[in-house]
Enzyme design. Structure first.
Site, short mmCIF file in Angstrom:
data_model
loop_
_atom_site.label_atom_id
_atom_site.label_comp_id
_atom_site.label_asym_id
_atom_site.label_seq_id
_atom_site.Cartn_x
_atom_site.Cartn_y
_atom_site.Cartn_z
N TYR A 85 0.83 -1.20 0.00
CA TYR A 85 0.00 0.00 0.00
C TYR A 85 0.87 1.26 0.00
O TYR A 85 1.88 1.35 0.70
CB TYR A 85 -0.90 0.04 1.24
CG TYR A 85 -2.12 -0.83 1.13
CD1 TYR A 85 -3.15 -0.52 0.25
CD2 TYR A 85 -2.24 -1.97 1.93
CE1 TYR A 85 -4.28 -1.33 0.16
CE2 TYR A 85 -3.37 -2.78 1.84
CZ TYR A 85 -4.37 -2.46 0.96
OH TYR A 85 -5.49 -3.25 0.87
N THR A 86 0.45 2.22 -0.80
CA THR A 86 1.13 3.52 -0.88
C THR A 86 0.07 4.61 -0.89
O THR A 86 -1.03 4.42 -1.41
CB THR A 86 1.99 3.61 -2.16
OG1 THR A 86 3.00 2.60 -2.12
CG2 THR A 86 2.68 4.96 -2.26
N TYR A 87 0.43 5.74 -0.31
CA TYR A 87 -0.43 6.93 -0.36
C TYR A 87 0.07 7.88 -1.43
O TYR A 87 1.28 8.07 -1.59
CB TYR A 87 -0.41 7.65 0.99
CG TYR A 87 -1.03 9.04 0.95
CD1 TYR A 87 -2.41 9.21 0.89
CD2 TYR A 87 -0.21 10.17 0.92
CE1 TYR A 87 -2.97 10.48 0.82
CE2 TYR A 87 -0.76 11.44 0.86
CZ TYR A 87 -2.14 11.60 0.80
OH TYR A 87 -2.69 12.85 0.73
N HIS A 88 -0.84 8.49 -2.17
CA HIS A 88 -0.54 9.61 -3.05
C HIS A 88 -1.48 10.75 -2.70
O HIS A 88 -2.65 10.52 -2.36
CB HIS A 88 -0.72 9.25 -4.53
CG HIS A 88 0.24 8.23 -5.03
ND1 HIS A 88 1.59 8.29 -4.75
CD2 HIS A 88 0.06 7.13 -5.80
CE1 HIS A 88 2.19 7.26 -5.33
NE2 HIS A 88 1.28 6.54 -5.97
N ALA A 115 9.17 6.65 -2.27
CA ALA A 115 8.76 5.27 -2.54
C ALA A 115 8.99 4.94 -4.01
O ALA A 115 8.98 5.83 -4.88
CB ALA A 115 7.29 5.07 -2.18
N CYS A 154 3.86 0.71 2.60
CA CYS A 154 4.77 -0.30 2.05
C CYS A 154 4.96 -1.48 2.99
O CYS A 154 5.95 -2.21 2.90
CB CYS A 154 6.11 0.33 1.68
SG CYS A 154 5.97 1.65 0.46
#
Length: 225
Positions: free
Chosen positions: A72-75, A147, A178
């Site tokens: 999982y990643t945030y943008h 990332a 991550c």
């Protein structure tokens, strides 16, 4: 090569579709390689190694299946996302060298602001040691500032990197970024630097030729940790 800034907040689904179309064109030899620099509205993306338990607040922001490697990643606003569409058929077909080159690119860009970005074995991305924040035992903590998540189709790369300039760091709390629970997240502004997205873009583009040279075989395939 096309280097394009996408203004405003790029909608994720439409941008992903445009990127996939461009990758198909590059693979077919009908379009040039491309670097797209953009921001997304607040959202979470899920990579191919995602642990569902790492989505701790599923109702906070939209969640998109990204198809890239990673978890999982945030943008969101204040974060520079760079989608990197390069033809590795012409650049050695070396995935490890490609990831190393992306890490080197980020580290070199951060160095323009006197920020020492570092690799860590077993943790993809770029990290910053925080002597101003001590953890258990009095050792400095380490926070993630950038990332990396990529995918290849017919040896053409897509997805890419994200670097935190001035995002709302509280937005990362809806996921385990991550999949790493024991370290935090930082940004250039969180480190006390009055850096803008335009400043970071200038640093990245200044270092772009060196990144491309690395992919062409100038330097070791293995990363130095």
């Amino acid at each position: 090569m096309e280097v394009k800034h996408i203004s405003g907040f790029a909608p994720y689904i439409e941008t992903l579709a445009a990127m996939e179309a461009r990758v198909a064109q590059i693979a077919a030899g009908t379009a040039d390689e491309a670097i797209w620099l953009l921001e997304h509205p607040p959202l979470y993306t899920a990579g191919t190694s995602t642990n569902p338990a790492d989505l701790t607040d599923p109702n906070r922001f939209p969640v998109h299946i990204a198809g890239r490697g990673g978890q999982y990643t945030y943008h969101g606003p204040g974060q520079r996302v760079v989608y990197v569409m390069l033809d590795l058929n012409a650049r050695g077909r070396d995935v490890r060298r490609f990831v190393c080159a992306l890490e080197d690119w980020i580290i070199a860009a951060l160095d323009a602001f006197n920020v020492r970005g570092e690799r860590r074995a077993g943790r993809v991305g770029v990290w910053v040691v925080r002597p101003d924040r001590l953890g258990a035992g009095g050792a400095p903590t380490e926070d993630k500032i950038a990332a990396i998540g990529v995918k290849l189709r017919r040896w053409v790369s897509y997805h890419g990197i994200s670097i935190n300039v001035e995002p709302d760091l509280s937005h990362f709390s809806g996921i385990v970024p991550c999949g790493i629970k024991n370290h935090g997240v930082t940004s250039l502004v969180d480190l006390g630097l009055p850096v803008t997205l335009a400043d970071l873009d200038a640093a990245l583009l200044a270092e772009l030729p060196q990144m491309l040279a690395r992919l062409s075989g100038d330097g070791p395939a293995e990363c130095k940790v």
